[in-house]
Design an enzyme around this catalytic site. Structure first.
Site, PDB file in Angstrom:
ATOM      1  N   GLU A  75      74.000  32.090  44.973  1.00 43.51           N
ATOM      2  CA  GLU A  75      75.445  31.887  44.777  1.00 43.51           C
ATOM      3  C   GLU A  75      75.952  32.672  43.565  1.00 43.51           C
ATOM      4  O   GLU A  75      77.034  33.236  43.586  1.00 43.51           O
ATOM      5  CB  GLU A  75      75.750  30.393  44.583  1.00 43.51           C
ATOM      6  CG  GLU A  75      75.745  29.611  45.879  1.00 43.51           C
ATOM      7  CD  GLU A  75      76.833  30.069  46.846  1.00 43.51           C
ATOM      8  OE1 GLU A  75      77.954  30.324  46.404  1.00 43.51           O
ATOM      9  OE2 GLU A  75      76.538  30.197  48.051  1.00 43.51           O
TER      10      GLU A  75
ATOM     11  N   CYS B 256      87.960  36.328  59.082  1.00 37.76           N
ATOM     12  CA  CYS B 256      89.235  36.338  58.338  1.00 37.76           C
ATOM     13  C   CYS B 256      89.072  37.240  57.111  1.00 37.76           C
ATOM     14  O   CYS B 256      89.182  36.814  55.971  1.00 37.76           O
ATOM     15  CB  CYS B 256      89.623  34.912  57.957  1.00 37.76           C
ATOM     16  SG  CYS B 256      91.343  34.807  57.469  1.00 37.76           S
TER      17      CYS B 256
ATOM     18  N   CYS C  17      91.594  38.408  64.234  1.00 37.37           N
ATOM     19  CA  CYS C  17      92.261  37.192  64.726  1.00 37.37           C
ATOM     20  C   CYS C  17      91.931  36.902  66.196  1.00 37.37           C
ATOM     21  O   CYS C  17      91.815  35.748  66.586  1.00 37.37           O
ATOM     22  CB  CYS C  17      93.767  37.293  64.534  1.00 37.37           C
ATOM     23  SG  CYS C  17      94.198  37.481  62.796  1.00 37.37           S
TER      24      CYS C  17
ATOM     25  N   CYS D 139      88.929  34.794  66.419  1.00 43.21           N
ATOM     26  CA  CYS D 139      88.892  33.676  65.475  1.00 43.21           C
ATOM     27  C   CYS D 139      89.019  32.338  66.201  1.00 43.21           C
ATOM     28  O   CYS D 139      89.949  32.139  66.975  1.00 43.21           O
ATOM     29  CB  CYS D 139      90.004  33.835  64.450  1.00 43.21           C
ATOM     30  SG  CYS D 139      90.049  32.478  63.278  1.00 43.21           S
TER      31      CYS D 139
ATOM     32  N   CYS E 173      96.594  28.759  63.435  1.00 36.57           N
ATOM     33  CA  CYS E 173      96.785  29.558  62.219  1.00 36.57           C
ATOM     34  C   CYS E 173      98.284  29.821  61.997  1.00 36.57           C
ATOM     35  O   CYS E 173      98.931  30.509  62.769  1.00 36.57           O
ATOM     36  CB  CYS E 173      96.033  30.876  62.349  1.00 36.57           C
ATOM     37  SG  CYS E 173      96.269  31.908  60.909  1.00 36.57           S
TER      38      CYS E 173
HETATM   39 FE1  SF4 Z   1      92.330  34.401  59.642  1.00 41.51          FE
HETATM   40 FE2  SF4 Z   1      94.241  33.146  60.981  1.00 41.51          FE
HETATM   41 FE3  SF4 Z   1      93.407  35.508  61.820  1.00 41.51          FE
HETATM   42 FE4  SF4 Z   1      91.808  33.387  62.006  1.00 41.51          FE
HETATM   43  S1  SF4 Z   1      93.704  33.712  63.085  1.00 41.51           S
HETATM   44  S2  SF4 Z   1      91.239  35.446  61.295  1.00 41.51           S
HETATM   45  S3  SF4 Z   1      92.381  32.245  60.181  1.00 41.51           S
HETATM   46  S4  SF4 Z   1      94.435  35.072  59.903  1.00 41.51           S
END
Ligand code: SF4
Length: 347
Positions: free
Chosen positions: A38, A193, A200, A203, A209
């Site tokens: 870390e 992200c 996105c 995601c 989001c």
């Molecule tokens: Fe990030 Fe939102 Fe895109 Fe997902 S949808 S990668 S949380 S900006």
């Protein structure tokens, strides 16, 4: 986000398919290994950290090995990773763990953040990753993810936004699978992200989001307000003796490159030549190309000046902070990276 259950559940099912689970610190998990990883990962990418982590663990497999080591050796294994206060704090905290915790890494928030160099998020990562307890993490990747998910405007370094983010991160943290959850939220931030061109479409959170809904992903998180970095110039002396050895000086423990070995440094060429004259040495140094280095709070220009002596100097004595080094010994000591490059180019 209505509650932490759907979020954690969705995130973990994404992690089971796409998360990173072969990182070296995920093997033989221990508080010590997670802690070192870390600290190395602060400000540094995973791919860069892996070889440093492996070398470090080979040399210091347990916290007591690190506690017993010389700081110089710790710094030499850190050379190139930057932000050397991390290595000094790691060493100081290993000594504290040996002395105050019988060499056992603490597993609670209070004891962890009492150690030098361990903040709230790093403590949360250690608690969750090493002990599988509900430790809350809020590193840069998680901050970016949460600001986008909740369309939080304003620089995340501002205290009221930081407070809001901690609250969100705490609310989202589940009670089970904590090691996987904290790895999952960091992985989603780091690999999907991403700061630029987030993925996105891939995601798992795209349906909730808010930044995506508002077509504002590129603007969130709000960048830190910019101010011009001050500029500083110093002159350094690359002094070689008749055997080709180089004079190095150890920098004070505090400040830039604290505790590392470097070249003697002067405010400017006139100050450098004045010192040479005082030492009874020739002052006809040869200028080498300047080196530029950017720190987080200022830009530094280093102007190196080479002086090759034909015979052994009488006055340039060795002591604890000043020594002559052969090129072959340079890998055994902690050197500031720009100085290391300069020496490699002028052997
Ligand atoms: Fe990030 Fe939102 Fe895109 Fe997902 S949808 S990668 S949380 S900006």
């Amino acid at each position: 986000m209505p509650s932490n259950i759907p979020f954690a559940k969705q995130l973990l099912s994404w992690f089971d398919q796409h998360g990173r689970n072969h990182l070296p610190w995920q093997k033989d998990r221990s508080g010590y290994r997670v802690w070192v990883s870390e600290i190395m990962l602060q400000q540094t990418q995973v791919a860069t950290v892996i070889p440093y982590f492996e070398r470090f663990m080979l040399r210091f497999p347990r916290v007591e090995n690190l506690a017993q080591a010389d700081l110089d050796e710790v710094l030499s294994l850190w050379t190139g990773l930057g932000y050397y206060s991390r290595a000094r704090n790691l060493h100081a905290s290993a000594i504290a763990i040996a002395e105050q915790h019988q060499g056992v890494m603490p597993n609670n928030l209070e004891a962890l953040i009492a150690l030098k160099g361990i903040g709230r998020s790093t403590a949360g990562a250690i608690i969750s990753q090493a002990f599988n307890q509900p430790g809350v993490i809020l590193d840069g990747n998680v901050k970016r993810l949460l600001t986008r998910l909740h369309h939080i405007q304003g620089w995340p370094g501002l205290s009221h936004i930081d407070k809001q983010l901690w609250q969100l991160a705490t609310n989202l943290t589940p009670q089970q699978r904590n090691a996987d959850y904290s790895q999952a939220i960091m992985d989603l931030g780091a690999t999907v992200c991403k700061p630029k061109q987030p993925l996105c479409v891939a995601c798992p959170m795209q349906t909730h989001c808010q930044a995506l809904d508002n077509d504002a992903v590129a603007q969130i998180p709000t960048p830190k307000p910019k101010k011009a970095l001050p500029q500083k110039t110093v002159s350094v002396l690359l002094l070689k003796n008749a055997q080709g050895q180089i004079q190095l000086q150890q920098r004070p423990a505090k400040g830039i490159w604290g505790g590392l070995w470097s070249l003697p440094e002067f405010a400017d060429l006139a100050a450098l030549q004045a010192q040479l004259a005082l030492d009874g040495l020739p002052i006809n140094t040869q200028p080498l190309p300047a080196i530029k280095h950017v720190f987080s709070h200022y830009k530094l220009t280093i102007e190196p000046h080479l002086l090759e002596l034909q015979k052994q100097p009488r006055k340039v004595a060795e002591n604890e902070q000043s020594r002559w080094y052969d090129a072959t010994q340079l890998h055994t000591i902690g050197l500031a990276t720009p100085i290391k490059k300069l020496l490699e180019n002028n052997q």
